[in-house]
Design an enzyme around this catalytic site. Structure first.
Site, PDB file in Angstrom:
ATOM      1  N   GLU A  14       0.865  -1.163   0.000  1.00 55.92           N
ATOM      2  CA  GLU A  14       0.000   0.000   0.000  1.00 55.92           C
ATOM      3  C   GLU A  14       0.909   1.222   0.000  1.00 55.92           C
ATOM      4  O   GLU A  14       1.852   1.301   0.777  1.00 55.92           O
ATOM      5  CB  GLU A  14      -0.896  -0.017   1.242  1.00 55.92           C
ATOM      6  CG  GLU A  14      -2.246   0.640   1.036  1.00 55.92           C
ATOM      7  CD  GLU A  14      -2.128   2.124   0.778  1.00 55.92           C
ATOM      8  OE1 GLU A  14      -2.971   2.670   0.056  1.00 55.92           O
ATOM      9  OE2 GLU A  14      -1.188   2.746   1.284  1.00 55.92           O
ATOM     10  N   CYS A  61      -5.545   5.453   6.100  1.00 60.04           N
ATOM     11  CA  CYS A  61      -5.289   4.236   5.330  1.00 60.04           C
ATOM     12  C   CYS A  61      -6.575   3.525   4.967  1.00 60.04           C
ATOM     13  O   CYS A  61      -7.534   3.542   5.728  1.00 60.04           O
ATOM     14  CB  CYS A  61      -4.412   3.302   6.151  1.00 60.04           C
ATOM     15  SG  CYS A  61      -3.912   1.860   5.209  1.00 60.04           S
ATOM     16  N   CYS A  64      -5.473  -0.966   6.575  1.00 58.64           N
ATOM     17  CA  CYS A  64      -5.766  -1.244   7.986  1.00 58.64           C
ATOM     18  C   CYS A  64      -6.938  -0.329   8.331  1.00 58.64           C
ATOM     19  O   CYS A  64      -6.815   0.630   9.071  1.00 58.64           O
ATOM     20  CB  CYS A  64      -4.551  -0.950   8.858  1.00 58.64           C
ATOM     21  SG  CYS A  64      -3.860   0.692   8.645  1.00 58.64           S
ATOM     22  N   HIS A  68      -6.805   3.305  12.663  1.00 60.67           N
ATOM     23  CA  HIS A  68      -6.601   4.714  13.010  1.00 60.67           C
ATOM     24  C   HIS A  68      -7.841   5.302  13.678  1.00 60.67           C
ATOM     25  O   HIS A  68      -7.738   6.227  14.483  1.00 60.67           O
ATOM     26  CB  HIS A  68      -6.184   5.520  11.783  1.00 60.67           C
ATOM     27  CG  HIS A  68      -4.846   5.097  11.259  1.00 60.67           C
ATOM     28  ND1 HIS A  68      -3.675   5.448  11.876  1.00 60.67           N
ATOM     29  CD2 HIS A  68      -4.512   4.308  10.209  1.00 60.67           C
ATOM     30  CE1 HIS A  68      -2.658   4.905  11.211  1.00 60.67           C
ATOM     31  NE2 HIS A  68      -3.138   4.206  10.207  1.00 60.67           N
ATOM     32  N   ARG A 484       0.230  -4.191  11.214  1.00 63.37           N
ATOM     33  CA  ARG A 484       1.645  -3.998  10.869  1.00 63.37           C
ATOM     34  C   ARG A 484       2.508  -3.603  12.056  1.00 63.37           C
ATOM     35  O   ARG A 484       3.711  -3.410  11.897  1.00 63.37           O
ATOM     36  CB  ARG A 484       1.769  -2.970   9.744  1.00 63.37           C
ATOM     37  CG  ARG A 484       1.362  -3.567   8.431  1.00 63.37           C
ATOM     38  CD  ARG A 484       0.925  -2.560   7.386  1.00 63.37           C
ATOM     39  NE  ARG A 484       0.175  -3.265   6.355  1.00 63.37           N
ATOM     40  CZ  ARG A 484      -1.080  -3.716   6.497  1.00 63.37           C
ATOM     41  NH1 ARG A 484      -1.737  -3.502   7.623  1.00 63.37           N
ATOM     42  NH2 ARG A 484      -1.680  -4.393   5.539  1.00 63.37           N
ATOM     43  N   SER A 507       4.338   1.427   9.979  1.00 61.05           N
ATOM     44  CA  SER A 507       5.247   1.440   8.821  1.00 61.05           C
ATOM     45  C   SER A 507       6.226   2.610   8.895  1.00 61.05           C
ATOM     46  O   SER A 507       7.235   2.601   8.188  1.00 61.05           O
ATOM     47  CB  SER A 507       4.466   1.463   7.506  1.00 61.05           C
ATOM     48  OG  SER A 507       3.798   0.232   7.321  1.00 61.05           O
ATOM     49  N   CYS A 552       2.979  -0.375   4.481  1.00 61.75           N
ATOM     50  CA  CYS A 552       1.860   0.498   4.150  1.00 61.75           C
ATOM     51  C   CYS A 552       2.359   1.933   4.257  1.00 61.75           C
ATOM     52  O   CYS A 552       2.479   2.484   5.349  1.00 61.75           O
ATOM     53  CB  CYS A 552       0.670   0.303   5.061  1.00 61.75           C
ATOM     54  SG  CYS A 552      -0.593   1.493   4.604  1.00 61.75           S
ATOM     55  N   CYS A 555      -0.140   4.822   5.426  1.00 60.52           N
ATOM     56  CA  CYS A 555      -0.152   4.972   6.880  1.00 60.52           C
ATOM     57  C   CYS A 555       1.073   5.761   7.340  1.00 60.52           C
ATOM     58  O   CYS A 555       0.984   6.669   8.161  1.00 60.52           O
ATOM     59  CB  CYS A 555      -0.087   3.605   7.551  1.00 60.52           C
ATOM     60  SG  CYS A 555      -1.663   2.836   7.824  1.00 60.52           S
TER      61      CYS A 555
HETATM   62 NI1  NFE Z   1      -2.101   1.348   6.188  1.00 60.84          NI
HETATM   63 FE1  NFE Z   1      -1.386   0.454   9.070  1.00 60.84          FE
HETATM   64  C1  NFE Z   1      -1.409  -1.145   9.818  1.00 60.84           C
HETATM   65  C2  NFE Z   1      -1.380   1.337  10.571  1.00 60.84           C
HETATM   66  S1  NFE Z   1       0.610   0.714   8.838  1.00 60.84           S
HETATM   67  S2  NFE Z   1      -1.790  -0.399   7.083  1.00 60.84           S
HETATM   68  O1  NFE Z   1      -1.444  -2.201  10.162  1.00 60.84           O
HETATM   69  O2  NFE Z   1      -1.394   1.911  11.451  1.00 60.84           O
HETATM   70  O3  NFE Z   1       1.844   0.740   9.141  1.00 60.84           O
END
Ligand code: NFE
Ligand code: MG
Length: 573
Positions: A14, A61, A64, A68, A484, A507, A552, A555
């Protein structure tokens, strides 16, 4: 030969990621990881009502999709000391756990498997032998010779029509692919099965959160009332659907994902001594049985492991100004006080400052800034977050099921425990934690049903909903374990609105650039660990290790343009 290889964009991730690798002959000597896209959600959040922040933050994102949102409401609840009902805690656990199982299976089959599985070679497979292989590994019912003959026919149709489509543009036939044709056909078949499976299991989010992706949340609980007699609430029928989905998830993990991981890993044991990287691991902890303020009740414990030393788990303080900090020495940002010193997220700044080359360019200037990601550090250490960190933390803290699963995996593969610290270990850890978290979903579900049977249907606490009940100034951190890795949002609230908002994302920890002290991030360090490329024109080895982290970048680089100009202006209040 000492060339610099560029892989940009890295696909099957991503977001937008560029890797540059400095070669020493065929070996990677040093690597740089660059997030090439900038976002600015932290900027957009300033000045808003904290109760609305989740709806913006979850747009960080689309992969995931809920994490958030969850981190955001937890940040507000932490700042306001806002308790939530036990049912809300259980439903949040179920939603996050469903995200893990969905996300990890999708990652394994659709983003990572093709680094190890040669789709074109599957055409050579004998369906009968494939069936025997599949039945020797698992009792998954779709395993007859006829089933695999159909799958082979389907695949042949794609290839003959020149329409590999989703399978186009890979390095098929590369000598680094080691699976026999039958294992390739089995894995490709499961790739297609996983597509159907994921569509069905995503419904759990729709049941509790109204939709998927981006299910709804609310500060103070969950936005779904429980009323067994109502059509527009969580009723008996919907609860039964949730049970069916949990069962389907666990069956796929047990019968397909775990056996496939072990079977494929058996052909790639050499990847158990490559791609370790930092050897430092960080978790924030998550899945509370009781509340976020009771870390002893978390399924995944919080802590830090340094230099592979599993005998000591260091405590992590999310609020201490000298523990979690973000550096920007090699990032396209500025801080008010310059680029040298790091900032704790409560005092964090998001000031864009692109100083990189004008595109098109050949190489990044890695001596200067080279990424839109910051470089988070814990007490100055670069840390890896994610499935491997969590499995090591569970293992180190004596979690019985983890010990058993890790033991079984090492035993089956006949590899030493040190092999966990590797690309192979990272990918295996993702599979094992999917099983652990998927299995625990049943416990949370049973507890939810028991609460409802005992007459507790509360899912929302309205006590602190109105801002006039809040202190004039408050700050808090919402942390969790996203698929992640450790994810946290820090919020500063003043007079009922957001004064500062900073997200430090999994990430970013893993894919971030070097810091002021020249320490590489986790991807950079992992690539510098024992990677010899068969063919620099087809660097599948780089993809294997980078994909083992499941990047990702959306993110990680949480809408402004590269010049830092505002693209939208939204009036608040
Ligand atoms: Ni966009 Fe996420 C996850 C978050 S990324 S995928 O899992 O927070 O590092
Ligand atoms: Mg941030």
């Amino acid at each position: 030969m000492s060339e610099r290889i560029v892989v940009d964009p890295i696909t099957r991730i991503e977001g937008h990621l560029r890797i540059e690798a400095q070669m020493d002959g065929n070996r990677i000597a040093q690597a740089w990881s660059s997030g090439t896209m900038v976002r600015g959600i932290e900027i957009i959040l300033r000045g808003r009502d904290p109760r609305d922040a989740w709806a913006f933050a979850r747009r960080i994102c689309g992969v995931c999709t809920l994490v958030h949102g969850l981190a955001s409401i937890r940040a507000v609840e932490n700042a306001l000391d806002y308790p939530i009902p036990p049912n809300a805690q259980l439903i949040r656990n179920l939603m996050n756990a469903a995200q893990y199982v969905h996300d990890h299976v999708m990652h394994f089959y659709h983003l990572h498997a093709l680094d190890w599985v040669d789709v074109v070679s599957a055409l050579e497979a004998d369906p009968k032998a494939t069936s025997e292989l599949a039945q020797s590994l698992s009792n998954y019912p779709k395993s007859s010779p006829g089933y695999f003959a159909d799958m082979k026919k389907k695949l042949k149709g794609f290839v003959e029509a020149g329409q590999l489509g989703i399978f186009a543009k890979a390095y098929w036939g590369h000598p680094a692919y080691k699976l026999p044709a039958e294992a390739n056909l089995m894995a490709v078949s499961h790739y297609l099965e996983a597509l159907t499976w994921q569509r069905d299991v995503a419904r759990l989010h729709a049941i509790f959160g109204g939709k998927n992706p981006h299910p709804n949340f609310v500060v103070g609980g969950v936005p779904c009332p429980i009323d067994l007699d109502s059509d527009s609430a969580i009723n008996a029928e919907r609860l039964a659907q949730v049970q069916t989905i949990i069962t389907r998830m666990r069956e796929f993990v047990d019968q397909v994902y775990v056996p496939d991981t072990l079977a494929i890993a058996g052909f790639y044991k050499d990847w158990g001594s490559r791609g370790e990287g930092l050897g430092n691991f960080l978790t924030y902890g998550d899945f509370p049985e009781k509340g976020m303020d009771d870390p002893a009740s978390y399924l995944i414990p919080a802590g830090a492991i340094l230099n592979r030393d599993l005998s000591t788990i260091h405590e992590v303080d999310m609020n201490a100004s000298d523990e979690i900090q973000e550096y920007i020495a090699h990032s396209w940002y500025d801080y008010e006080d310059g680029k040298e010193l790091p900032l704790h997220p409560y005092a964090g700044e998001t000031r864009l400052n692109y100083t990189g080359p004008e595109p098109p360019y050949q190489h990044l200037d890695v001596e200067q800034s080279y990424s839109w990601l910051k470089s988070p550090r814990w007490k100055g250490h670069a840390m890896e977050v994610g499935p491997l960190a969590r499995v090591l933390m569970l293992y180190a803290s004596g979690h019985a099921q983890t010990r058993e699963l890790v033991g079984m995996t090492l035993n089956k593969l006949d590899i030493p425990v040190e092999a966990l610290f590797s690309t192979l270990g990272r990918t295996a850890a993702r599979t094992l934690e999917t099983k652990i978290i998927g299995d625990t979903m049943q416990t949370w579900y049973d507890n939810l049903i028991a609460n409802i049977k005992a007459g507790d249907t509360k899912t929302f606490n309205e006590a602190l909903w109105e801002p006039d009940s809040w202190p004039r100034q408050a700050r808090g951190v919402g942390f969790m374990e996203a698929p992640r890795g450790g994810l946290a949002h820090w919020i500063v609230i003043e007079d009922g609105i957001i004064k500062n908002y900073q997200a430090v994302v999994p990430s970013t920890w893993n894919a971030g650039p070097r810091d002021t002290n020249g320490q590489p991030g986790a991807y950079e360090a992992a690539l510098a660990d024992n990677h010899v490329l068969h063919d620099p024109q087809q660097p599948v080895e780089i993809l294997r290790t980078i994909h083992s982290f499941d990047p990702c970048i959306a993110c990680a680089v949480h809408v402004t343009d590269p010049q830092g100009e505002e693209l939208v202006k939204v009036k608040v209040r």
